[in-house]
Scaffold this active site. Structure first.
Site, PDB file in Angstrom:
ATOM      1  N   CYS A 381       9.242  -8.415   5.795  1.00  0.00           N
ATOM      2  CA  CYS A 381       8.887  -9.221   4.625  1.00  0.00           C
ATOM      3  C   CYS A 381       9.056 -10.716   4.935  1.00  0.00           C
ATOM      4  CB  CYS A 381       9.699  -8.782   3.408  1.00  0.00           C
ATOM      5  SG  CYS A 381       9.004  -9.355   1.842  1.00  0.00           S
ATOM      6  N   HIS A 507       8.146  -3.161   3.415  1.00  0.00           N
ATOM      7  CA  HIS A 507       9.548  -2.741   3.562  1.00  0.00           C
ATOM      8  C   HIS A 507       9.609  -1.289   4.042  1.00  0.00           C
ATOM      9  CE1 HIS A 507      11.709  -6.159   1.677  1.00  0.00           C
ATOM     10  NE2 HIS A 507      10.569  -6.329   1.043  1.00  0.00           N
ATOM     11  N   GLU A 509      11.974   0.275   5.344  1.00  0.00           N
ATOM     12  CA  GLU A 509      13.277   0.901   5.107  1.00  0.00           C
ATOM     13  C   GLU A 509      13.289   1.787   3.874  1.00  0.00           C
ATOM     14  OE1 GLU A 509      13.799  -3.328   3.297  1.00  0.00           O
ATOM     15  OE2 GLU A 509      12.602  -2.324   4.830  1.00  0.00           O
TER      16      GLU A 509
END
EC number: 6.3.4.2
Length: 535
Positions: A381, A507, A509
């Site tokens: 990001c 993102h 994750e």
């Protein structure tokens, strides 16, 4: 099968581990073949945590459909196969917003709108809506029993048993049994008082999860059972664990899932926990030792701000059969003192997402350090935006390269505000949020990681790579390896002449799990392991 509802509450102190308990129970029930959905009820008046400070709230977890939610939803998705949505997390603010909207429309036919029944009915309707299609719905009530903010939610779940019947509802209360060092013994009084508060509201817990830092003696279990009116077999110790992914195994050993299915009268197969056993074995005894990863960020004093990120890096370690040590580095310290000494002992550098100008120059220095010293680098990001700025300044010769997020009159706006964001005047829920498609170019590091061209990842940002600079930067060697074809947005950048230098606007994750590590984290940790071995 009629949906069964499990309500998880917490007492004595906040941050007691209700979210992990709920997620672990979800994992155990899934291992028995049940379809599980999960939900978090948050008692704060904010509509969602999207505009809350990371220092107060920690991470904001983003779902596929673009909901900005509590970090506990990250635990739920990591431990189960559930793909959660906006329905999976709601707050007092959302409930009141909905009820007031109905009142303005005249839905209540001129009646006096009250907490009971209107607010509690709204809460119950949201619980029922989220549970559709599931065998079991696990609902965590945020906050601590005794907090005034939680009362409407507790009243709603009290009514739930009356509405649905005892055989279809289960109350699990997570409490604390502290060890008092000066007395040399554990104390049950906090648990007794917590249950007393719950019973005053009209909720008798069926199961107690007793958080403690050591084994709970049998006589203590008997005492808790007697004073709290809970069967002794349902007083279940939850002892601190070295690894959070060992919690499902520990709770299974204490027969939590067995008690749950028995009380809810559900027939299931025996649980298969082999995948979890393999994960824990890797965490405890990795074949390839340890890699050290620096997270160069802004919120390093509260690591909860990077919860999903830290877990995803751990998953990358699991995939590579190694342990991951995280070194949190304050980007402002690098700004003040220079990069030397901060990153000398690491095998990989990661710059995560964030907002605002503070610490950004330190991140640029860290990225330059990783690029020029051939250290594996991963930007996420804002980390991707900083990587683009660093490349523009130091490789393309654009000394004034910057982002319009930090300087409106930026001379070289390599990063700028997305077109659709220019007319937005509210902060809450207005970013580019949720899952968006991306096309990955073959022959790139990104494609090597994903092994497919069409992917979907979750986003949370307003600023993007400025396409005006595409030609210049690609001419200088930057590869734009991931593109959103719908809006022609740059999603992934990388360097082909570097061992592993990759950054993404999304993102990743948020989609990583211990049983299914995300491809980019698998690749990043693999590259860091190779770098360690070659040092």
């Amino acid at each position: 099968m009629k949906t069964k509802f499990i309500f998880i509450t917490g007492g004595v102190v906040s941050s007691i581990g209700k979210g992990l308990a709920a997620a672990s129970l979800g994992a155990l029930l899934e291992s028995r073949g049940l379809r599980v959905t999960m939900q978090k009820l948050d008692p704060y008046i904010n509509v969602d945590p999207g505009t809350m400070s990371p220092f107060q709230h920690g991470e904001v977890f983003v779902t596929d459909d673009g909901a900005e939610t509590d970090l506990d939803l990250g635990h739920y998705e990591r431990y189960t196969s559930a793909r959660l949505s906006k329905k999976s997390n709601f707050t007092t603010g959302q409930v009141y917003f909905s009820v007031i909207d109905k009142e303005r429309r005249g839905d209540y036919l001129g009646g006096t709108v009250q907490v009971i029944p209107h607010i509690t009915d709204e809460i119950k309707s949201k619980i029922i809506e989220n549970a559709k299609g599931a065998d079991v719905a696990i609902v965590e009530v945020g906050g601590t029993v005794g907090d005034i903010e939680s009362l409407p939610f507790l009243e709603a779940i009290r009514q739930f048993r009356f509405d649905r019947g005892a055989g279809n509802t289960l109350y699990v209360h997570v409490t604390l049994v502290p060890y008092i060092r000066t007395a040399g013994e554990m104390k049950t009084k906090p648990t007794q008082h917590s249950v007393m508060e719950l019973r005053k509201i009209g909720i008798q817990p069926d199961i107690l999860l007793c958080r403690c830092d050591r084994e709970l003696p049998q006589d203590m279990k008997k005492k808790i059972s007697l004073f709290c009116n809970v069967e002794e077999s349902c007083v279940i110790p939850s002892v601190d664990s070295e690894h959070i992914y060992a919690v499902p195994l520990a709770l299974n050993k204490e027969r939590l899932d067995e008690q749950v299915v028995e009380k809810l009268n559900i027939w299931t197969k025996q649980p298969d926990l082999t995948p979890w056993q393999d994960v824990v074995e890797t965490l405890r005894h990795p074949s390839h030792g340890e890699v050290r990863i620096a997270i160069v960020g802004k919120y390093v004093n509260l690591t909860e701000s990077y919860k999903s990120l830290a877990e995803a890096l751990t998953h990358g370690g699991i995939a590579n059969d190694c342990r991951v040590y995280l070194k949190y580095v304050d980007a402002e310290k690098i700004e003040e003192n220079g990069v030397e000494g901060w990153l000398d002992d690491v095998d990989g550098v990661l710059v995560p997402g964030g907002f605002g100008e503070r610490g950004t120059e330190g991140k640029v220095l860290a990225i330059e350090y990783a690029r020029t010293r051939q250290i594996p680098f991963f930007g996420i990001c804002l980390g991707m935006q900083m990587a683009a700025i660093e490349f523009a300044r130091n490789v393309c010769g654009l000394a004034k390269a910057c982002s319009t997020e930090f300087k409106n009159d930026c001379k070289e706006p390599v990063i700028h505000l997305m077109e659709e964001q220019k007319s937005v005047n509210k902060k809450g829920g207005t970013m580019r949020l949720g899952a968006c498609p991306c096309t990955v170019t073959k022959g790139t590091k990104a494609f090597d990681a994903y092994n497919e061209a069409d992917i979907s990842e979750r986003h949370r940002h307003r600023y993007e790579f400025n396409n005006t600079y595409r030609e210049l930067m690609t001419t200088k060697g930057l590869v734009l390896s991931g593109i959103n074809q719908q809006k022609d947005l740059v999603e992934i950048i990388e360097l082909p002449d570097h061992p592993w230098f990759l950054a993404c606007q999304f993102h990743p994750e948020f989609k990583s799990k211990p049983l299914v590590p995300h491809p980019l984290f698998r690749a990043f940790i693999g590259a860091s392991l190779t770098h360690r071995n070659q040092r």
